[in-house]
Design a protein around this motif. Sequence first.
Motif: not given
Length: 262
Positions: A140-146, A149-165, A200-201
């Motif tokens: 799978a690919e996980l596309l990053v959308t946002g 990073l900050e203490v106590g609230n670090s996260h990365i958001d995104g969507l699953f992507n299968y355009d490559w398949y 989304a993830w």
Amino acid sequence: METYKKIITTALFASTSFTSFAATIYLDPFADNLRLTDGASALSVVSESKSTLTGGSCVGTICKHNDNSQFSNDGTGGLMGLLPYTASLDTQGLGTDWVLDLEYEDVSGGYANGVSYYDDYKTFGFHLHNKLNGETHKIAELLVTGGHLEVGNSHIDGLFNYDWYDDTVDSDLATSFFNIKVNNTITSIYDLWEQGSDVAWRWDFNIAGGEEILYTGDSTAAFRDVSITGEMQIYAVDEPTTLAIFGIGLILLSSVNRKRFV
């Protein structure tokens, strides 16, 4: 009119936020339907990341970021377990000969008010890897959308992507590996994507030693190596909620219009 636009925009934004609902996750690594019976609430993911900082504020060789800095991250890692931790990877046929690797490159961004944010939306890659013979399949690919990073609230958001398949050259394991429960039915994320649904993830994580670990180098380029541990949840699109929230927006708009003409 601007007030009405804000009502509708707010309703639509709420309908697509990551607060819809976290899906129950089922892994089927080898397309044999040997999934975890009770499902999992999240994936336990770890990573070793190398971060490069440009435009930092440096004293000697010790640098820290400022609001004119840019950063980029490269890293490798993998799936270490399923949450709750009673859900063993061995149940999935993983953890012995096979591992799920995670790779990413040049996931980058900048800073605002001392908080980092991602603005170059690269992809994460998951690969199923055999430790004995080196056999590897892209899963799978996980596309990053946002994210930030900050203490106590670090996260990365995104969507699953299968355009490559491409089913003529890529393993069909990619179409069955990740599954979630939607409307009481276990469905592969690939099938949902193919039908046009976004899945989304969100990866919430901690950096060993803290988010404020300093960089070593100069203002042209400074570096740091960090260990990242965290939980990755998967969020399904909740169409009834989307429609309901959109409906609330229309009701509010209608109400405002009626007040105008009373």
